[in-house]
Design an enzyme around this catalytic site. Structure first.
Site: not given
Lengths: 477, 483
Positions: B151, B76, B175
């Site tokens: 997210s 990420k 997330s």
């Protein structure tokens, strides 16, 4: 109209750790800008604080030195504000749970009177960097070398009643900090910085007047001048029918005045909240005891010991223990020569006089404790007289190093040979028949004249005790 | 080959069925083909990945291998990666090349993993749909008109679309779990403090936690073995004894006590989702588990409490983005205030600005007690609810999300609707305990996730339950057909 002054001091002390409060960068003073700022000090994304444990030990030792409550669970908080020399946009500090709680400190004034000043708290926080406003063509430069250096902010109660007390308090703090070795205490380099909260009220009033805060006063002398100036400004203001507004003022040492910096009436909201990147610092009695065990003897304790152990006067003991370096110096001298009282005299009168004249710290003394101890020993063993010793001391201050060599090469050795002194006495008596007659006629005071004459001829080297004895003997013959 | 799990690929590399270089090249080819549409990656590290793969092949040949040696993974874009662009999905960091590696990145690199690239995400991890990214939304591989969740949407989409073998993510309020649910993969949010936050760009420091997004519970366990453990660079990192997260995968579920939170199974929950969960529960019961209801009486306060605590911490965490030292800097500032105002106005997107304002307000003098302090009290109550529930059950089971992946743009109009997306996941972060999401069924061609929550340090148990479930179902093996 009679006025009373109320003063509280906030003192920021830079702790003398090798690395910063929350990062491994060096804290050394004076390096090239931004060479001592790592990814944490630059507040790069993803970086986290890791506490330097040495800071905790230093803060606890200070707390113990001022008999303070030690926070068993201290909590760091974020103090939020934007400024370019504050890289994270918040300062990590301690708000509600400081490491050092309520304590106190004893000050001694010049007239010998004592006063106990309350300490409200002392908390650990990060220092900011420096903004440099010159040489950047209308822009400001930022130096983050200082950013994150550990500070101990020591807050006093509003117990101080005049500028002299404030200076005495600050000097005592300075002394304790140096005794503990937790800071170099260098005010001109900013290792110790003082803000003063000052207000005035009419004598007899119980409410405090509105206070102003004078920022960043960087010498003991300026503390006194800045406070005196501000007190007079406030009194004049009120007596002229005005009122003091709560604000921050800056002391300008060049013009000896304070001027308004910013009004606290539009105070910043720092939006404090507990620092989530750090756990509360929890310590137990064992930790506190361990810190206590490593602490040196502190000024008050050392002062009473000097009185008791060496038979010094309170005043001398206080002067000698006002700094750790001075007390150490004195003890080395006393140990070497074996005469504490004589050592105290030499250190407080001759040595301090010299240092004051040359504006030097005891650490910079041109005369070492070994030299002074040897010098006093030579008085004790009758090699030289006390008077001649002053000449040797002067030679030492001028860079000569070996006491015995100075005595030898300049022929300063005391004359103790009875035959030689006897001859001297005979010569003096023979040369001054009028004075001999006066003396024998009962005028005792003339005795000093003979001593002076004999010393003059011997260039001060005749042993005074022997000289006195022989003179009396011969004159009464 | 590209749809295989880390465990399977590791075995294939051992058998020399394929080399890491070949495997890496194959993923890179697929990324090149599919990423323009999916937008799962912000940065692809082609050359570096092939170099790492070649080195990994040497290590395997020399017998120095871990399960991750030569496995192509994705990070990420919230994790700092040395010499590689690290944007956190924000214009603010569009030019930020990190000079250092995050702890998670470092550990996976030491384990021999190959980094394919950095995945898209909601800006500063603030969002539940991946639509707040400065780099544009990620599309759900199951239906490109839908969001992948957020997210960690880029990581979830990349794993689901076989653009990597496994990916890292972070979870502050759901997330990892919510995008895992939307994309039909497995995601684990570990106990707070289990995985170092060093080098992970902070959103809400007391809630953020890194974890795996994977194709199986077994793979999640393998990644936990690589990334979990004490790190002296993170003061909130926990000194918990090292453990092998794969050790209990095979354990029987006989005697397992499952709790169903009463307030998760109400009319608010899509009935079809409810049915799918009931079927999943039956599978677990058939494996020896027993089921009872539990109460989490303060769960309904978790969203409001979270939206005070998280923005409050974020408002301070994001103060460092001021245009002075790195990141976006406004052009030709006339003075300091102008530099601050324009750098931040231009650098941050709407959702980030909204949360900074909410957080700043919540911490302001006169409001602190009413908001921040009260939220912290609620947080303690929520933690107590879980402590109480775990006295009678081993794990709590419920939905990860109230529904399947929604359409792009569907929930953008009203922030509160978006915030309520995390109604089932947020309490877990507030309590600091582990939670995971795993595929439990399909609804109209879209995956449905099931959430498992356990007490602190129960990751191995959660992974055991998930693995046993996956041995007896094939939902986790379903793959979208990506065109």
């Amino acid at each position: 109209m009679s006025w009373e002054t109320v003063i509280g001091l906030e003192v920021h002390v830079q702790l003398a750790t090798a690395s910063k409060l929350f990062s491994g960068s060096s804290t050394a003073f004076g390096a090239e800008p931004n060479t001592q700022a790592n990814i944490y000090d630059l507040a790069l994304p993803g970086t986290l604080p890791v506490m330097n444990e040495e800071v905790l030990r230093m803060a606890v030792s200070f707390g113990l030195a001022v008999d303070a409550e030690i926070g068993k669970r201290s909590v760091f908080d974020r103090k939020n504000y934007f400024y370019p020399d504050l890289p994270k946009g918040y300062q990590i500090s301690q708000l509600d749970h400081p490491t050092v709680g309520k304590g106190s400190l004893r000050i001694v004034m010049d007239d010998g009177s004592e006063k106990v000043i309350g300490i409200t708290r002392a908390h650990i926080e990060e220092d900011a960097g420096k903004s440099l406003h010159e040489d950047f063509q209308g822009m400001s430069g930022i130096d983050l070398n200082r950013a994150g250096t550990p500070l101990l902010e020591i807050v006093s109660e509003p117990d101080l009643r005049n500028a002299k007390e404030a200076v005495a308090y600050l000097k005592k703090l300075h002394s304790i900090i140096l005794y503990l070795g937790i800071s170099d205490g260098n005010m001109s380099q900013g290792s110790m910085r003082c803000d003063a909260n000052v207000s005035v009220r009419r004598k007899g009033e119980t409410e405090f007047g509105t206070r102003t805060e004078i920022k960043n006063i960087n010498s003991f002398r300026f503390v006194e001048k800045a406070i005196n100036h501000e007190v007079q400004r406030q009194i004049d203001l009120i007596e002229d029918g005005g009122r003091v507004i709560q604000e921050t003022r800056l002391y300008d040492s060049d013009r000896d005045e304070t001027r308004s910096m910013r009004s606290k009436e539009v105070a910043n909201d720092y939006r404090y909240f507990p620092e989530p990147d750090l756990l509360p610092v929890v310590i137990d009695d064992a930790y506190i005891d361990a810190v206590r065990a490593t602490m040196p003897e502190l000024p008050d304790a050392r002062c009473s010991r000097f009185v008791k152990q060496y038979g010094l006067s309170e005043y001398d003991a206080d002067v000698l223990t006002s700094s750790r370096a001075m007390a150490d110096y004195f003890e080395q001298v006393a140990q070497l020569c074996g005469d504490a009282k004589l050592s105290a005299n030499w250190v407080t009168v001759d040595l301090l006089g010299l240092l004051n004249k040359q504006d030097l710290d005891i650490q910079q003394s041109p005369v070492t404790p070994t030299q002074l101890g040897t010098l006093i020993s030579r008085i004790k063993d009758n090699t030289i007289s006390g008077k001649i010793a002053k000449t040797v001391f002067e030679a030492l201050t001028e860079g000569e190093s070996d006491v015995d060599q100075i005595i030898e090469s300049r022929g300063l050795k005391q004359v103790t040979d009875t035959g030689a002194i006897e001859k001297l006495v005979d010569d003096v008596i023979a040369a001054n028949p009028d004075q001999v007659a006066q003396y024998k006629g009962g005028k005792e005071a003339v005795f000093g004249y003979f001593v002076g004459q004999a010393m003059k001829i011997s260039k001060g080297k005749a042993n005074p005790a022997q000289l006195n004895e022989l003179l009396r003997k011969k004159l009464s013959e | 080959m590209l749809s295989k799990t880390v465990a399977e690929l590791s075995a294939a590399l051992d058998r020399k069925d394929v080399s890491s270089v070949e495997l890496t090249q194959a993923y890179l080819d697929r990324i090149e083909k599919l990423n323009p549409d999916l937008n799962a990656y912000i940065t692809v590290c082609k050359e570096q990945a092939l170099k790492q793969a070649a080195e990994a092949d040497k290590q395997r040949a020399a017998g120095n291998s871990t399960p991750f040696t030569g496995i192509p993974i994705a990070h990420k874009d919230i994790f700092c990666t040395r010499d590689v662009l690290t944007t956190c999905g924000s214009r603010m960091l569009h030019n930020f090349v990190s000079p250092y590696d995050a702890s998670v990145v470092e550990r996976l690199q030491q384990a021999g993993a190959v980094t394919l690239g950095k995945t898209n995400m909601d800006e500063f991890a603030m969002g539940s749909s991946n639509e707040t990214s400065y780099y544009g939304p990620v599309r759900n591989p199951w239906d490109s008109s839908r969001v992948p969740g957020g997210s960690s949407g880029g990581s979830a989409a990349a794993v689901a679309a076989d653009l990597c073998a496994i990916a890292t993510g972070t979870d502050t309020g759901g997330s990892i779990r919510q995008p895992a649910s939307f994309c039909g993969i497995t995601g684990l949010k570990p106990t707070y403090g289990r995985v170092s936050r060093f080098g992970m760009i902070a959103f809400a420091s007391s809630l953020d936690q890194a974890g795996p997004l994977s194709k199986s519970a077994e793979d999640a366990a393998l990644m936990m073995n690589a990334i979990a453990g004490l790190d002296s660079r993170d003061s909130t990192s926990l000194d918990h004894p090292a453990e092998d997260f794969t050790a209990h995968l095979q354990q029987s579920l006989k005697g397992l006590r499952i709790g169903l939170p009463r307030d998760h199974f109400t009319a608010d929950l899509n009935p079809a989702v409810q049915t799918i969960l009931q079927d999943a529960i039956k599978v677990l019961e058939s494996l020896g588990a027993s089921v009872t209801e539990v109460d989490l009486p303060h769960n309904h306060l978790s969203v409001p409490a979270y939206y005070v605590v998280a923005p409050a911490e974020a408002s301070a965490n994001l103060s460092r983005y001021d245009g002075v030292r790195f990141g976006h800097r406004a052009e030709n500032p006339v003075n300091l205030e102008d530099l601050y105002k324009r750098s931040r106005s231009e650098g941050f997107g709407d959702e980030v600005k909204r949360r900074i304002m909410v957080g700043t307000y919540a911490l302001s003098a006169g409001y602190y007690d009413a908001y921040y302090k009260k939220a912290q009290k609620i947080r303690r109550l929520i933690k107590q609810d879980f402590d109480e529930a775990f006295k009678s059950v081993d794990v709590i089971l419920g939905p990860t999300s109230p529904h399947t992946a929604f359409k792009l743009g569907e929930k953008n109009a009203d922030p509160v609707t978006m915030y309520l997306e995390d109604i089932y996941t947020i309490a877990v972060n507030l309590a600091g305990i582990p939670g995971m999401s795993l595929p439990a069924g399909m609804l109209q061609g879209l995956p449905i996730g099931m959430q498992l929550v356990g007490p602190a340090f129960s990751e191995a148990r959660l992974l055991n339950v998930a693995h046993q479930f996956q041995l007896n179902t094939d939902w986790h093996q379903r793959r979208p057909e990506v065109k």
